[in-house]
Design an enzyme around this catalytic site. Sequence first.
Site, PDB file in Angstrom:
ATOM      1  N   ILE A 133      35.723  29.808  36.331  1.00 41.82           N
ATOM      2  CA  ILE A 133      36.948  29.026  36.463  1.00 41.82           C
ATOM      3  C   ILE A 133      37.397  28.914  37.916  1.00 41.82           C
ATOM      4  O   ILE A 133      37.900  27.862  38.328  1.00 41.82           O
ATOM      5  CB  ILE A 133      38.063  29.647  35.603  1.00 41.82           C
ATOM      6  CG1 ILE A 133      37.780  29.387  34.121  1.00 41.82           C
ATOM      7  CG2 ILE A 133      39.432  29.095  35.968  1.00 41.82           C
ATOM      8  CD1 ILE A 133      38.828  29.930  33.187  1.00 41.82           C
ATOM      9  N   ASP A 285      40.971  42.365  30.515  1.00 43.85           N
ATOM     10  CA  ASP A 285      39.647  42.112  31.086  1.00 43.85           C
ATOM     11  C   ASP A 285      39.288  43.242  32.052  1.00 43.85           C
ATOM     12  O   ASP A 285      38.900  43.002  33.197  1.00 43.85           O
ATOM     13  CB  ASP A 285      39.636  40.758  31.803  1.00 43.85           C
ATOM     14  CG  ASP A 285      38.234  40.190  31.957  1.00 43.85           C
ATOM     15  OD1 ASP A 285      37.317  40.677  31.282  1.00 43.85           O
ATOM     16  OD2 ASP A 285      38.052  39.262  32.760  1.00 43.85           O
TER      17      ASP A 285
END
Length: 510
Positions: A133, A285
């Site tokens: 991203i 994460d």
Amino acid sequence: MTSSITHVWRLLRWGRTLARHGALRGIERDPLTPPQVRRLVRLARFGARIPKQPAYASAFEALGPAAVKLGQALATRPDLVGEDAAKDLFRLQDALPPAPFPLIRAAIEQSLGKPIEAAFASFEEIPVGAASIAQVHRAVTTDGRTVAVKVLRPGIEEEFARAIETYEWAAAHAELIGGELTRLRPRLVIATFRQWTARELDLRREAASASELAENMAAVPGFVIPKIDWNRTARRVMTMEWIDGIKLADRAGLAAAGHDGKALGALLVQAFLRQAIADGFFHADLHQGNLFALPDGRIAAIDFGIMGRIDRRARVWLAEILHGLITGNYKRVAEIHFEAGYVPPHHNVGEFTTALRAVGEPIRGLAAKDISIGQMLDGLFAITRDFDMQTQPHLLLLQKTMVMVEGVATALDPDLNMWETSGPFVQEWIRSELGPEAWLADRIVDDVKTLAGLPDLIRRIEAQFPAPGGTPPPPPLREVQVIRISNGWRYAAVALLAGAAGVAATLLLL
């Protein structure tokens, strides 16, 4: 709106790529796969050379950035994709070639509304990391601070929008097939995935998440969250404090720097428990590439695009479930699943207790250091089908992160006892949240809220039933016997009243 033909073409093209990597073999061989899906899989692999060993992560990397993120989401769903596929997808690391710097410069200047030289004294054109991203560059601000600048890849929003639209189309059609696919709720999985990516595609929201987490973790001084530079942050650009540390993935570097693996592992577990159970807002994460050991022994985290949030009631349930599994109180664990609505009420609590015991007892027979939260979660997933347990989206990220934290912590300290490390924290939190003091505190808060709402309640009652005014009360009405003639008695009563009114009027005229 994209046509169905376009969606089908995309799915066949993606399916062809997955087939070439052997990633569709499990779906085709699963006896629970609906015939319609099996036929599509066969069509996608027609004429392709299928490897003996499926390469799930490589297949998703070949599909592009959106598929990489979807693969990371599916890694949390071994019940949906299978244990082997979930383990392989778990290694997706987002490593991609960087975008050309002229495009990055243009994105920064457009987002900040000024030339890059006006915001930064120096800016390294080669990124320190490039993911699906965004990519990160090192820079120095005009006031002399070293910072990390995260920039979205050009065109990434449009690419994700196209992919997610097709994912949603496919999930909706899959649920129409019914059966096992309906229970697994693929539409809800994709909707959750859309929420994840929405935060990652707006770097202002990621910056806000980092700021909120920093406030919550002030009570854990050993866990560091970099400060956000809000003056150099926009939707497509985020600037934050530069972290000088050693990635936890660099075992040799940690050893050379003299870091204590046991202390780092314990600190990581305690920090995660604080986030997930005490605060209900956690970094979802926490893989080794996002964690750094600082020279003074603290741990710093980066990349706040994926965050999890759990309300207090769910946190109490989760803490009780963990405590029950640790202590072997399977009956209480089963009752919580029914209270929370995780298991439909038509099932039997006793039978579910027995199923949980079948998962927990083999683990309880092992040495403490050999107990794996990941294995326990896999065992719990295995009984979801028998008891019609539907996907709980608010738990997906927690389950994924628990397994991830366990993996990182045990890599730092192979002898780490997860239960001894987490047990005291969980027990103390349960006591503080469910003990008599907590009950009394909650009761006082609820009662005070009720008392504070009484004036407003009285005002609303007065508005509905106002006090009588200056007009004298009307005379009492005498009871009148109504003639009931089938269903038309109302019309008969009206006619009689009209006739009586006519007679009265005639008498008055006379």
